[in-house]
Design an enzyme around this catalytic site. Structure first.
Site, PDB file in Angstrom:
ATOM      1  N   GLY A  97       0.786  -1.230   0.000  1.00  0.00           N
ATOM      2  CA  GLY A  97       0.000   0.000   0.000  1.00  0.00           C
ATOM      3  C   GLY A  97       0.809   1.266   0.000  1.00  0.00           C
ATOM      4  O   GLY A  97       0.242   2.361   0.184  1.00  0.00           O
ATOM      5  N   ASP A  98       2.122   1.186  -0.201  1.00  0.00           N
ATOM      6  CA  ASP A  98       2.988   2.364  -0.323  1.00  0.00           C
ATOM      7  C   ASP A  98       4.179   1.956  -1.174  1.00  0.00           C
ATOM      8  O   ASP A  98       4.037   1.078  -2.025  1.00  0.00           O
ATOM      9  CB  ASP A  98       3.399   2.872   1.072  1.00  0.00           C
ATOM     10  N   ASP A  99       5.361   2.554  -0.966  1.00  0.00           N
ATOM     11  CA  ASP A  99       6.523   2.178  -1.764  1.00  0.00           C
ATOM     12  C   ASP A  99       6.848   0.692  -1.577  1.00  0.00           C
ATOM     13  O   ASP A  99       6.890   0.200  -0.448  1.00  0.00           O
ATOM     14  CB  ASP A  99       7.749   2.996  -1.343  1.00  0.00           C
TER      15      ASP A  99
END
Length: 494
Positions: free
Chosen positions: A284-286
């Site tokens: 859900g991010d990098d």
């Protein structure tokens, strides 16, 4: 993956009626067989897709036939210490007793803790030196999702405060400090942070401290993490902090691609001599974010991330980027190679992000053999990422960005292939593009966007590069010298 274009051969025109009759009879009699074979083929593809992130189920079945290997002189089973893998009983004390027993074996080569198949609910626990944590197939370590069981720790010294709140931070589910010779591996067992409750409380602003990572190892060396699945971390998933000689390979790291805030996959932070390879990350991010401290605290701590090799990955990030450097990079980042990486269905592919106040540097960065599929922005350098721990940062502490190369960059379905946004205070120097061909979704003029960039293009690059860059032929002979290095055609509207 290349797919051969198979076309039907040109029909043969036979005049003999008996031949036509035989062909008709053959296809009629074999219609059922063809239907069955088609269903089998389709089902095989469906099963393969559903088991892709589980590292190919056919090989996982073979794992069940293998006993857990003996990787240390002394081997324990979690059940030896009272562990119960029913998903309900709390196993924190069992893990703690096992780790304590292994801590006494350092002079004998350490010990191995086997976690057998089952669901092993636990609060956070610490590792020890000369330890192997081995997760069998079907073993799931479950993090308890009640924050009262998670200890508070001081802020990281290079951050000065929690990343989300001032003051202390929650510790990680599996933690280690000042260790040597650590192995976390298995037959693709799972460490599950059960982050859903944490994400919901974060969005509702019900937490008073920064969420904890799933696995965090600090001030340690000689670390191997391999052949396991990490999923649903409360915060960053795997966070090596100020460590040396780290290998991470054959990993699956998962979190929902939306509404799972800050669930970075791997965050090397002030780390040195590190290899990340042969893994699948969808979070859900990098997917990966290389860091080295935040503003004045990172400058003071002064530990760079360097000598990092990332290769042979498939990654996805619908919220952020596949591979990032920064934005917390105040200790410096150098000598990083990213190669043989597929970034698919992502907001950005590879990104460097920083801002005034960070200080530090990003230099000697090599991107090679990258493939973008359905990515909004391919290559990003952003110099106004203005998140700061407090108002005490020095706006005159500007980072240095230089010596960055992109070679063999290919893809399709990309809206903006390049967006390098330097500034008069933070110019981007000595950037090189070579052998780039990215299929685009928007036929607009300014899709190779630049501002305050100095560098060169060697040979053929598609789409046409910005006017800031010098043009060289394939023999590296100068063709056109740019007079517009400070020009800007950044457009965030598409």
């Amino acid at each position: 993956m290349m797919v051969e274009n198979l076309t039907s051969p040109t029909p043969l025109h036979h005049t003999r009626p008996e031949f036509r009759k035989r062909v008709t009879t053959f296809f009629t009699s074999h219609r059922t067989l063809f239907t069955v074979l088609w269903i089998i083929a389709f089902s095989s593809v469906f099963v393969w897709q559903n088991n892709f992130v589980d590292q190919f189920s056919i090989f996982r079945k073979l794992d069940r036939m293998r006993e857990m290997p003996k990787l240390r002189p002394v081997v324990f089973n979690l059940t030896d210490f009272g562990g119960v893998g029913d998903g309900v009983s709390l196993n924190t004390e069992a893990f703690e007793r096992a780790v304590f027993a292994i801590s006494k074996l350092g002079k004998k080569g350490g010990g191995q803790l086997n976690v057998p198949a089952g669901k092993w609910l636990t609060a956070p626990f610490n590792l020890t030196s000369h330890m192997t944590l081995f997760l069998a197939e079907g073993a799931v370590i479950l993090g308890i999702d009640d924050e009262k069981y998670w200890p508070l720790m001081p802020p990281l010294p290079s951050y000065g405060c929690g990343r989300e709140h001032p003051g202390p931070r929650y510790g990680s589910l599996i933690h280690g400090q000042n260790l040597r010779d650590i192995v976390i591996t298995g037959h693709n067992g799972t460490i599950n942070g059960q982050g859903q409750a944490w994400w919901k409380k974060y969005r509702r602003k019900l937490l008073n401290y920064t969420r904890g990572p799933l696995v965090q190892i600090m001030w340690s060396s000689d670390i191997l993490i391999s052949n396991i699945t990490l999923r649903d971390s409360p915060f960053w998933t795997l966070h090596p902090y100020d460590c040396k000689n780290i290998t991470i390979r054959d990993m699956t790291i998962l979190a929902p691609i939306s509404e799972a805030p800050n669930t970075d996959g791997i965050d090397p932070d002030s780390c040195e001599d590190m290899l990340i390879e042969d893994s699948y990350i969808s979070v859900g991010d990098d997917a990966i974010a290389i860091k080295s401290g935040w503003d004045q605290y990172g400058i003071s701590y002064g530990r760079p991330s360097k000598n990092i090799h990332i290769r042979n990955l498939v990654v996805r990030s619908m919220v952020s980027a596949g591979i990032s450097i920064g934005s917390e990079m105040s200790g410096g980042v150098s000598n990083v190679t990213v190669e043989n990486v597929l970034i698919w269905d992502s907001r950005r592919a590879v990104r460097i992000k920083t801002a005034a106040g960070r200080g530090g540097y990003v230099k000697d960065i090599t991107y090679r053999n990258l493939t973008f599929e359905n990515v909004r922005v391919g290559i990003v350098i952003k110099t106004d990422y203005n998140e700061h721990p407090n108002g005490d940062f020095d706006p005159k502490a500007v980072p240095v960005l230089q010596d960055i190369s992109y070679t063999c960059i290919h893809g399709e379905g990309v809206r903006v292939p390049v967006r390098i946004h330097g500034s008069s205070d933070i110019p981007v120097r000595n950037v090189t593009f070579r052998d780039m061909s990215v299929g685009i979704t928007y036929k607009k003029k300014h899709i190779f966007q630049c501002a305050y960039v100095e560098g060169r293009v060697i040979g053929s690059v598609y789409p046409a590069p910005c006017e800031n860059l010098d043009l060289y032929d394939e023999h590296e002979q100068l063709v056109t010298k740019s007079a517009f290095q400070n020009a800007s055609d950044i457009d965030y509207d598409f």
